[in-house]
Design an enzyme around this catalytic site. Structure first.
Site, PDB file in Angstrom:
ATOM      1  N   GLN A 205     -40.856  24.418 -50.270  1.00  0.00           N
ATOM      2  CA  GLN A 205     -41.060  23.205 -50.969  1.00  0.00           C
ATOM      3  C   GLN A 205     -41.582  21.992 -50.397  1.00  0.00           C
ATOM      4  OE1 GLN A 205     -38.403  25.040 -51.307  1.00  0.00           O
ATOM      5  NE2 GLN A 205     -37.129  25.219 -53.084  1.00  0.00           N
ATOM      6  N   ASP A 246     -28.672  17.247 -55.046  1.00  0.00           N
ATOM      7  CA  ASP A 246     -28.532  17.740 -56.328  1.00  0.00           C
ATOM      8  C   ASP A 246     -27.048  17.446 -56.965  1.00  0.00           C
ATOM      9  OD1 ASP A 246     -30.584  19.592 -54.627  1.00  0.00           O
ATOM     10  OD2 ASP A 246     -30.730  20.212 -56.850  1.00  0.00           O
ATOM     11  N   ASN A 256     -27.903  19.577 -51.299  1.00  0.00           N
ATOM     12  CA  ASN A 256     -28.938  19.596 -51.139  1.00  0.00           C
ATOM     13  C   ASN A 256     -29.740  20.638 -50.818  1.00  0.00           C
ATOM     14  OD1 ASN A 256     -31.446  17.929 -51.890  1.00  0.00           O
ATOM     15  ND2 ASN A 256     -31.989  17.829 -49.731  1.00  0.00           N
ATOM     16  N   LYS A 257     -31.105  21.057 -50.697  1.00  0.00           N
ATOM     17  CA  LYS A 257     -31.614  22.399 -50.161  1.00  0.00           C
ATOM     18  C   LYS A 257     -31.054  22.768 -49.041  1.00  0.00           C
ATOM     19  CE  LYS A 257     -34.297  24.172 -52.001  1.00  0.00           C
ATOM     20  NZ  LYS A 257     -33.496  25.116 -52.950  1.00  0.00           N
TER      21      LYS A 257
END
Ligand code: MRU
Length: 355
Positions: A205, A246, A256-257
Site C-alpha cells: 500500500q 483501524d 494498524n497495518k
C-alpha cells in the site's frame, strides 16, 4: 470547512450522481490503472471490501454506508417486515467481510439504527432517510479528516521528515486522509515536509498508493522498503512518525497495518515522536485493550506469489500472513483525532473525549 456532494464524489468511494450505485476507484489496480467500478449487488460489495478494491478503515465505513443505502433502494418495493429483515441480514454479511477495522461495523450499525428509527414510516421514506444518513456519514468523515489535518499540523514544523507506513491518505480515508492529512493541508498552506513512505509488505500500500498520491500532490516523498526505516531514522531524517489506525482500544492500544508496531519500537529507540491519527469512528471504547482486537489473517499467496512473475517460495512452505498488528499504547506519543490531540494516560483522556 463545507464539503459539497461534488467534493464527496472525488473520494475513492462515493454515491453515483443518480444515487443508484456506489462508485469506487479500484485500489488493487493502482498505480498503473485508474479503473472505476459501479457496484450495487451485495456480493460485489463483499468482494470489493475483501479484495481491498476499497480499503482503509474510514473509506470502508463510507463505502458500507453507501452500500447499505443502495441495497435499500433496490428493496424499495418490498413489504416492510421483509425489507427490515433483509437489511439486517445484509448488514451482518457486509460486516463479516473484514474483522479488524471498526469503521465497517460502526457504519453498518449507524445505518441500521437510522433504519429502525424510521421503522414506522413507509419503506420509501425509510430508503430516503438512509440516503441522507449515508451522505451525512460521508460528509462527517471528510470534516473529521480536515480537523485531523489541522491538529496534526500543530505537531510538526516546515522542513520536518515524516515517516509513514501503509496508506492512510485520501484513498483510504477521503478528503485529506488521516496520517497524510497534515502533509496535504501543509502543502496547501505552503508548509513543506519530506515524507518517507514504507513500501508496506505484502500488499504494498505504501508503494502503490501512498507514494502515488503524495507524488501526484507535489509532496517530496521518498519510497523505502520496510527494512530501511531504521536507517533513515538513524540518519536523523525523520522528526515524526504518522500512521493511521483501524481500531483504537479504550487504553490507547491500536491496530494498524502489519509492521506498524515494529516502526513504533524503532521510533522509541531513536527518540522520535510516534503518532497515530484517526477519526472518532475508529475509536472503540467497547474494546478494552489491543488483546481484544480480532486480527485478520489473509491468504499466504499474498506472500508467496503475488506481484512476482514466478513464485518466490515453495507452494507447500508454511506462511503466517496477519494483515494487522497491535501497537502497545506505551509506544505512542499521542493520538491525533478530530476532537483533539490525546496524550497519556490514554485510558483517562480517551474517556474524556469519547466515553
Ligand atoms: O488492509 P488495508 O490496506 O485496508 O489496511 C489499511 C491500514 O492499515 C491503514 O493504515 C488504516 O486503515 C488506516 S487508514 C486511515
Amino acid at each position: 470547512m463545507e464539503f459539497t456532494e461534488k467534493d464527496l464524489r472525488r473520494d475513492s468511494a462515493h454515491l453515483s450522481e443518480d444515487y443508484a450505485k456506489v462508485v469506487i476507484l479500484d485500489q488493487t489496480r493502482l498505480p498503473n490503472e485508474e479503473v472505476f467500478l459501479e457496484i450495487k449487488e451485495l456480493e460485489e460489495m463483499y468482494r470489493a471490501i475483501k479484495t481491498l478494491a476499497v480499503r482503509g478503515a474510514p473509506m470502508i465505513g463510507v463505502f458500507a454506508a453507501h452500500g447499505m443505502y443502495v441495497r435499500a433502494l433496490q428493496k424499495a418495493g418490498m413489504e416492510k417486515e421483509a425489507f427490515l429483515q433483509q437489511m439486517e441480514e445484509e448488514g451482518a454479511y457486509l460486516v463479516s467481510s473484514r474483522p479488524t477495522a471498526v469503521n465497517l461495523s460502526w457504519a453498518v450499525r449507524e445505518m441500521l439504527t437510522e433504519m429502525k428509527s424510521h421503522a414506522k414510516e413507509p419503506v420509501a421514506e425509510i430508503v430516503e432517510a438512509l440516503r441522507k444518513k449515508a451522505l451525512a456519514i460521508h460528509r462527517e468523515n471528510s470534516e473529521m479528516s480536515r480537523r485531523i489535518a489541522e491538529y496534526g499540523l500543530t505537531l510538526v514544523k516546515t522542513g520536518d521528515g515524516i515517516l509513514t507506513h501503509c496508506n492512510a491518505g485520501p484513498l483510504a480515508c477521503g478528503a485529506y486522509g488521516t496520517a497524510t492529512a497534515p502533509v496535504l493541508l501543509g502543502k496547501e498552506l505552503g508548509i513543506d515536509f519530506k515524507v518517507f513512505s514504507d513500501e508496506t509488505r505484502p500488499l504494498l500500500q505504501g508503494a502503490r498508493l501512498t507514494s502515488y498520491e503524495l507524488q501526484k500532490n507535489g509532496v517530496d516523498v521518498t519510497l523505502i522498503c520496510d527494512n530501511m526505516a531504521s536507517m533513515v531514522m538513524k540518519n536523523g531524517w525523520v522528526q515524526a512518525v504518522f500512521v493511521g489506525c483501524d481500531r483504537i482500544a479504550a487504553n490507547g492500544d491500536f491496530a494498524n497495518k502489519i509492521g506498524t508496531s515494529g516502526v513504533a519500537i524503532l521510533a522509541k529507540h531513536y527518540g522520535i515522536p510516534f503518532y497515530t491519527l484517526g477519526p472518532a469512528s475508529t475509536v472503540d471504547m467497547n474494546c478494552p485493550t489491543g488483546d481484544d482486537i480480532k486480527i485478520e489473517l489473509r491468504n499466504p499467496d499474498e506472500i508467496r506469489t503475488m506481484w512476482y512473475e514466478k513464485p518466490m517460495a515453495l507452494q507447500e512452505v508454511k506462511c503466517f500472513n496477519p494483515s494487522f498488528d497491535v501497537t502497545d499504547h506505551e509506544l505512542l506519543t499521542a493520538i491525533v483525532t478530530d476532537r483533539g490531540v490525546v496524550y497519556p494516560p490514554f485510558d483517562v483522556n480517551l474517556k474524556k473525549l469519547f466515553g
